[in-house]
Design an enzyme around this catalytic site. Sequence first.
Site, PDB file in Angstrom:
ATOM      1  N   HIS A 173     -25.185  24.504  12.183  1.00  0.00           N
ATOM      2  CA  HIS A 173     -24.378  25.627  11.663  1.00  0.00           C
ATOM      3  C   HIS A 173     -22.942  25.544  12.192  1.00  0.00           C
ATOM      4  CE1 HIS A 173     -26.944  28.295   9.316  1.00  0.00           C
ATOM      5  NE2 HIS A 173     -27.876  28.332  10.245  1.00  0.00           N
ATOM      6  N   GLN A 216     -22.791  32.515  11.155  1.00  0.00           N
ATOM      7  CA  GLN A 216     -23.690  33.333  10.312  1.00  0.00           C
ATOM      8  C   GLN A 216     -23.321  34.817  10.341  1.00  0.00           C
ATOM      9  OE1 GLN A 216     -27.416  31.377  12.053  1.00  0.00           O
ATOM     10  NE2 GLN A 216     -28.035  31.756   9.948  1.00  0.00           N
ATOM     11  N   GLY A 268     -33.251  32.032  16.136  1.00  0.00           N
ATOM     12  CA  GLY A 268     -31.938  31.501  16.490  1.00  0.00           C
ATOM     13  C   GLY A 268     -30.887  32.139  15.607  1.00  0.00           C
ATOM     14  N   HIS A 278     -30.837  22.893  14.457  1.00  0.00           N
ATOM     15  CA  HIS A 278     -30.506  23.715  13.279  1.00  0.00           C
ATOM     16  C   HIS A 278     -29.258  24.565  13.584  1.00  0.00           C
ATOM     17  CE1 HIS A 278     -31.906  26.493   9.865  1.00  0.00           C
ATOM     18  NE2 HIS A 278     -30.990  27.233  10.481  1.00  0.00           N
ATOM     19  N   GLU A 279     -29.222  25.144  14.781  1.00  0.00           N
ATOM     20  CA  GLU A 279     -28.096  26.034  15.132  1.00  0.00           C
ATOM     21  C   GLU A 279     -26.806  25.242  15.349  1.00  0.00           C
ATOM     22  OE1 GLU A 279     -28.623  28.968  14.482  1.00  0.00           O
ATOM     23  OE2 GLU A 279     -30.806  28.958  14.552  1.00  0.00           O
ATOM     24  N   CYS A 313     -33.927  29.783   7.168  1.00  0.00           N
ATOM     25  CA  CYS A 313     -32.582  30.112   7.649  1.00  0.00           C
ATOM     26  C   CYS A 313     -32.291  31.547   7.269  1.00  0.00           C
ATOM     27  CB  CYS A 313     -31.555  29.173   7.012  1.00  0.00           C
ATOM     28  SG  CYS A 313     -29.870  29.498   7.563  1.00  0.00           S
ATOM     29  N   LEU A 314     -31.769  32.306   8.222  1.00  0.00           N
ATOM     30  CA  LEU A 314     -31.485  33.713   7.941  1.00  0.00           C
ATOM     31  C   LEU A 314     -30.352  33.858   6.924  1.00  0.00           C
ATOM     32  CD1 LEU A 314     -31.814  35.101  11.592  1.00  0.00           C
ATOM     33  CD2 LEU A 314     -33.483  35.295   9.722  1.00  0.00           C
TER      34      LEU A 314
HETATM   35  O1  K1U Z   1     -30.279  29.898  12.136  1.00  0.00           O
HETATM   36  C1  K1U Z   1     -31.008  30.626  11.501  1.00  0.00           C
HETATM   37  O2  K1U Z   1     -30.791  30.848  10.316  1.00  0.00           O
HETATM   38  C2  K1U Z   1     -32.213  31.238  12.153  1.00  0.00           C
HETATM   39  C3  K1U Z   1     -33.482  30.509  11.826  1.00  0.00           C
HETATM   40  C4  K1U Z   1     -33.709  29.427  12.874  1.00  0.00           C
HETATM   41  C5  K1U Z   1     -34.700  28.372  12.574  1.00  0.00           C
HETATM   42  C6  K1U Z   1     -35.907  28.626  11.988  1.00  0.00           C
HETATM   43  C7  K1U Z   1     -36.834  27.611  11.755  1.00  0.00           C
HETATM   44  C8  K1U Z   1     -36.533  26.351  12.141  1.00  0.00           C
HETATM   45  C9  K1U Z   1     -35.328  26.094  12.719  1.00  0.00           C
HETATM   46  C10 K1U Z   1     -34.418  27.108  12.953  1.00  0.00           C
HETATM   47  C11 K1U Z   1     -34.624  31.511  11.834  1.00  0.00           C
HETATM   48  O3  K1U Z   1     -34.891  32.122  12.815  1.00  0.00           O
HETATM   49  S1  K1U Z   1     -35.506  31.750  10.363  1.00  0.00           S
HETATM   50  C12 K1U Z   1     -36.783  32.916  10.822  1.00  0.00           C
HETATM   51  C13 K1U Z   1     -37.897  32.312  11.595  1.00  0.00           C
HETATM   52  O4  K1U Z   1     -38.029  31.114  11.682  1.00  0.00           O
HETATM   53  C14 K1U Z   1     -38.887  33.178  12.294  1.00  0.00           C
HETATM   54  C15 K1U Z   1     -38.862  34.529  12.156  1.00  0.00           C
HETATM   55  C16 K1U Z   1     -39.811  35.316  12.817  1.00  0.00           C
HETATM   56  C17 K1U Z   1     -40.751  34.748  13.601  1.00  0.00           C
HETATM   57  C18 K1U Z   1     -40.783  33.386  13.739  1.00  0.00           C
HETATM   58  C19 K1U Z   1     -39.850  32.592  13.087  1.00  0.00           C
HETATM   59 ZN    ZN Z   2     -29.825  28.850   9.758  1.00  0.00          ZN
END
Ligand code: K1U
Ligand code: ZN
Length: 172
Positions: free
Chosen positions: A140, A50, A45, A136-137, A94-95
Site C-alpha cells: 500500500h 487507506q 492491518g 500487503h501493507e 483489502c479494506l
Molecule cells: O490493508 C488492508 O486492506 C487490511 C486487510 C489486510 C490483509 C488481509 C488479508 C491478507 C493480507 C492483508 C484486512 O484486514 S482485510 C480483513 C481481514 O482480513 C480480516 C477481518 C477480520 C478478521 C480477520 C481478517
Molecule cells: Zn489492503
Amino acid sequence: MKRPILIHPDPRLKTACDPLDDLSDSLRSLADDMLETMYAAPGIGLAAPQVGELARLIVMDCVKDKDVAPRPMVLFNPEIVAASEDTAVYEEGCLSIPEQFAEITRPAEVEVAWIDRDGAPRSEVFSGLWATCVQHEIDHLNGRLFIDYLKPLKRQMITRKMQKLKRERARA
Ligand code: K1U
Ligand code: ZN
C-alpha cells in the site's frame, strides 16, 4: 478517532509515499486513529494511504484467537530487508476493496525493519499471516494493491465492481 477508509479506485491508493523524516505527535495520533479504524472495520492491518494520508506508516494486529492477547503494532518507515525463497499462498482481502478476495503468492517469511512509536529502530522476522499482512501493507505504501498481482481481466472486473459500489454509496 475512527477515520473513513478510501475505496479503490482512488489516486491516493496508487501513490507511493515518501519516507517520514521525523516522528511527531500528529503522526502518533494518526497511528492511534488507524488502529481504532482497523479494529472497528474489522481488519488485521491498515496503511496510512487507506485513510488518505500519504505517509509511510502501517498498523497491524494479526492475532485472531480471542484467548491470545492482542498485539497492536505501529510501524513507521517499514522496509523489507530480507525475504525467504519459499512462498506461501493466502486468500487476501483489502479494506479498500470490500468483499473481494484472491489467492496471492508471496515470500513465506520476511525480515522487516522499522521505527517504532518511540522513535526506536526495530526489526523482526515475520511468518504466517503476519508475513502476508506486512507485505500487503508495505505494498500500500508503494501504491500497489493485491489486485495488481491478478490478471488484467480479473483486476478490471473487480475495479468495475468497486466503481459501482462507490456510485451506490454516494447516492445513499
Ligand atoms: O490493508 C488492508 O486492506 C487490511 C486487510 C489486510 C490483509 C488481509 C488479508 C491478507 C493480507 C492483508 C484486512 O484486514 S482485510 C480483513 C481481514 O482480513 C480480516 C477481518 C477480520 C478478521 C480477520 C481478517
Ligand atoms: Zn489492503
